[in-house]
Design an enzyme around this catalytic site. Structure first.
Site, PDB file in Angstrom:
ATOM      1  N   ALA A  66       0.865  -1.174   0.000  1.00 28.27           N
ATOM      2  CA  ALA A  66       0.000   0.000   0.000  1.00 28.27           C
ATOM      3  C   ALA A  66       0.904   1.228   0.000  1.00 28.27           C
ATOM      4  O   ALA A  66       2.058   1.175   0.439  1.00 28.27           O
ATOM      5  CB  ALA A  66      -0.890  -0.017   1.234  1.00 28.27           C
ATOM      6  N   GLY A 109       0.653  -4.927   1.000  1.00 21.11           N
ATOM      7  CA  GLY A 109      -0.513  -4.993   0.138  1.00 21.11           C
ATOM      8  C   GLY A 109      -0.213  -5.674  -1.195  1.00 21.11           C
ATOM      9  O   GLY A 109      -1.123  -6.222  -1.830  1.00 21.11           O
ATOM     10  N   GLU A 112      -0.559  -9.241  -0.501  1.00 23.68           N
ATOM     11  CA  GLU A 112      -1.993  -9.493  -0.298  1.00 23.68           C
ATOM     12  C   GLU A 112      -2.753  -9.473  -1.621  1.00 23.68           C
ATOM     13  O   GLU A 112      -3.667 -10.273  -1.838  1.00 23.68           O
ATOM     14  CB  GLU A 112      -2.549  -8.455   0.687  1.00 23.68           C
ATOM     15  N   GLU A 132       4.573  -5.076   7.433  1.00 24.63           N
ATOM     16  CA  GLU A 132       3.842  -4.006   8.120  1.00 24.63           C
ATOM     17  C   GLU A 132       4.316  -3.781   9.543  1.00 24.63           C
ATOM     18  O   GLU A 132       4.274  -2.659  10.046  1.00 24.63           O
ATOM     19  CB  GLU A 132       2.338  -4.304   8.108  1.00 24.63           C
TER      20      GLU A 132
END
Ligand code: CO8
Length: 258
Positions: A66, A109, A112, A132
């Site tokens: 992200a 992300g 993911e 993270e």
């Protein structure tokens, strides 16, 4: 630059191709990119001419997570109110099979997003990770759930608690990756896999995906009943008659996609 589209889309035969196009930012997934990927995938999903979706990054990064710069100053209330990144759930509801060519970094992300695909192709140089914890947060796009379901508690805890990256070989060994090929061949292999899936009847490919996906979400007994209902329902399709008829007549099937 700001003018460049965040993704590129094209169709290659019956394959809908989505390429993440922020290579300088290592394809960091900002809100615009998320919305573009989700919308493109939904459009391909609804297109009867598209039988599989191929998701590509760049050689250095499938996606490095992200967009940290976009979210770093947000408050809890802003994150909660906007339900930041919930749109990715729409990608999980896309019924057409998705093949991801996971080259380079697939972190946070990006890991993911790769795990939202149905078939993952990677190379020895691919790096999967959930870093993270190094940023003071945890995975937020399903990583703690999908990773654990794919590779089990031992490996998921290791990755999520330490941020350790696993290379393509380890990722294949632990069940995160469908096929491991040389780094330079990852995109071609993924394209071939997507073309193979798209060469079949779309209804049966979609229902096959639905049946396997159900294994993640339900008990064995319910999953088996669900599978059998789908199996029975495929006998209402023209392509079941064509596929089985062609076998009996020793010829190649010509799918009607119906
Ligand atoms: N966000 C924003 N920008 C990024 C990101 C990112 N995740 N990753 C890389 N970039 C940018 C860098 O800032 C740099 O930009 P600039 O050229 O303007 O300085 C450019 O991409 C190139 O990166 P580097 O210079 O760092 O390249 P290196 O080869 O030195 O390093 C790494 C590559 C190791 C991949 C490094 O870039 C890195 O560690 N990136 C961050 C990885 C990371 O922590 N990812 C997890 C992000 S958090 C997350 O994904 C949470 C998901 C859930 C959110 C859901 C919310 C509800």
């Amino acid at each position: 630059t700001a003018d460049e589209p965040v993704i590129l889309t094209e169709t290659d035969g019956r394959v809908g191709v989505i390429t993440l196009n922020r290579p300088k930012a290592l394809n960091a997934l900002n809100e615009a990119t998320m919305n573009a990927v989700v919308e493109a995938a939904e459009a391909f999903d609804m297109d009867p001419e598209v039988g599989a979706i191929l998701l590509l990054g760049s050689p250095k990064a499938f996606a490095a997570g992200a967009d940290i710069k976009e979210m770093k100053d947000r408050t809890f209330t802003q994150m909660y109110a906007s339900d930041w990144f919930q749109a990715w759930e729409r990608l999980g509801r896309v019924r057409t099979p998705v093949v991801a060519a996971v080259t380079g970094y697939a972190l946070g992300g990006g890991c993911e997003l790769a795990m939202m695909a149905d078939v993952l192709i990677a190379g020895p140089g691919t790096r999967f990770g959930q870093p993270e914890i190094q940023l003071g947060v945890i995975p937020g796009m399903g990583g703690s759930q999908r990773l654990t379901r794919s590779v089990g508690k031992a490996k998921a805890m290791d990755m999520v608690l330490t941020g350790r990256q696993v290379d393509g070989e380890e990722a294949e060994r632990i069940g995160l990756v469908s096929r491991l090929v040389e780094d330079e061949k990852v995109q071609d292999e993924a394209r071939e896999v997507a073309q193979k899936i798209a060469s079949f009847s779309k209804p049966s490919a979609q229902m096959a995906k639905e049946a396997v996906a159900a294994a993640f979400e339900t008990t064995l007994q319910q999953g088996i009943v669900h599978e059998r209902r789908i199996f029975h329902s495929l006998f209402a399709t023209a392509d079941q008659k064509e596929g089985m008829g062609a076998f009996a007549e020793k010829r190649k099937p010509e799918w009607e996609q119906a």
